[in-house]
Design a protein around this motif. Structure first.
Motif, PDB file in Angstrom:
ATOM      1  N   ALA A  29       0.825  -1.212   0.000  1.00  0.00           N
ATOM      2  CA  ALA A  29       0.000   0.000   0.000  1.00  0.00           C
ATOM      3  C   ALA A  29       0.861   1.265   0.000  1.00  0.00           C
ATOM      4  N   GLY A  30       1.949   1.275   0.716  1.00  0.00           N
ATOM      5  CA  GLY A  30       2.824   2.445   0.745  1.00  0.00           C
ATOM      6  C   GLY A  30       3.452   2.722  -0.609  1.00  0.00           C
ATOM      7  N   ASP A  31       3.900   1.653  -1.294  1.00  0.00           N
ATOM      8  CA  ASP A  31       4.489   1.813  -2.625  1.00  0.00           C
ATOM      9  C   ASP A  31       3.437   2.237  -3.643  1.00  0.00           C
ATOM     10  N   ALA A  32       2.234   1.687  -3.518  1.00  0.00           N
ATOM     11  CA  ALA A  32       1.146   2.035  -4.437  1.00  0.00           C
ATOM     12  C   ALA A  32       0.746   3.496  -4.272  1.00  0.00           C
ATOM     13  N   LEU A  33       0.728   3.972  -3.036  1.00  0.00           N
ATOM     14  CA  LEU A  33       0.375   5.371  -2.771  1.00  0.00           C
ATOM     15  C   LEU A  33       1.399   6.315  -3.395  1.00  0.00           C
ATOM     16  N   LEU A  34       2.664   5.955  -3.297  1.00  0.00           N
ATOM     17  CA  LEU A  34       3.725   6.763  -3.897  1.00  0.00           C
ATOM     18  C   LEU A  34       3.622   6.757  -5.424  1.00  0.00           C
ATOM     19  N   MET A  50      -8.976   7.037  -2.460  1.00  0.00           N
ATOM     20  CA  MET A  50      -9.573   5.790  -1.975  1.00  0.00           C
ATOM     21  C   MET A  50      -8.575   4.942  -1.208  1.00  0.00           C
ATOM     22  N   LEU A  51      -7.355   4.870  -1.705  1.00  0.00           N
ATOM     23  CA  LEU A  51      -6.330   4.056  -1.040  1.00  0.00           C
ATOM     24  C   LEU A  51      -6.032   4.592   0.354  1.00  0.00           C
ATOM     25  N   LYS A  52      -6.002   5.915   0.486  1.00  0.00           N
ATOM     26  CA  LYS A  52      -5.822   6.510   1.813  1.00  0.00           C
ATOM     27  C   LYS A  52      -6.985   6.125   2.730  1.00  0.00           C
ATOM     28  N   MET A  70       0.562  -3.702   3.810  1.00  0.00           N
ATOM     29  CA  MET A  70      -0.480  -4.589   3.293  1.00  0.00           C
ATOM     30  C   MET A  70      -0.504  -4.570   1.770  1.00  0.00           C
ATOM     31  N   ILE A  71      -1.027  -5.648   1.191  1.00  0.00           N
ATOM     32  CA  ILE A  71      -1.056  -5.823  -0.259  1.00  0.00           C
ATOM     33  C   ILE A  71      -2.384  -5.293  -0.820  1.00  0.00           C
ATOM     34  N   VAL A  72      -2.298  -4.555  -1.928  1.00  0.00           N
ATOM     35  CA  VAL A  72      -3.470  -3.921  -2.536  1.00  0.00           C
ATOM     36  C   VAL A  72      -4.076  -4.841  -3.591  1.00  0.00           C
TER      37      VAL A  72
END
Length: 110
Positions: A29-34, A50-52, A70-72
């Motif tokens: 989730a952290g990598d996806a947000l970036l 939405m991810l936030k 966590m995995i998205v």
């Protein structure tokens, strides 16, 4: 522990939204947000928000959970279509279809 959020009737075509969700599916989730923050697509802003929300939902369910690790996973479904009429020459008309979609994001522990 998993958390989920759904955004309905987003005024973006499902095909364009799927392109973005496919890029972040399977990432942390952290990598996806970036990654979402620097994407040039218009729909990335909706999905970033939405991810936030999903990450906040996970922390709300379990205070000890690390939501960034966590995995998205996510899906994009077609929503309703607004039909509009555009006038053309010689009394003709074109139908303009304005598509919408429903986006569902989910994060789970490894």
């Amino acid at each position: 522990m998993d958390a989920k959020a759904t955004l309905k009737y987003v005024r973006i075509t499902p095909r364009k939204a799927r392109r973005i969700v496919d890029l972040i599916r399977g990432k942390k989730a952290g990598d996806a947000l970036l990654a979402l923050r620097f994407m040039p697509y218009r729909g990335a802003k909706h999905i970033e928000k939405m991810l936030k929300s999903v990450m906040a939902n996970a922390e709300q369910k379990n205070a000890n959970a690390d939501s960034e690790a966590m995995i998205v996973s996510g899906t994009v479904d077609q929503g309703s279509i607004m039909k509009r009429v555009e006038q053309r020459s010689m009394g003709r008309a074109n139908v303009i279809k304005k598509k919408s979609c429903h986006i569902t994001l989910k994060i789970t522990e490894e």
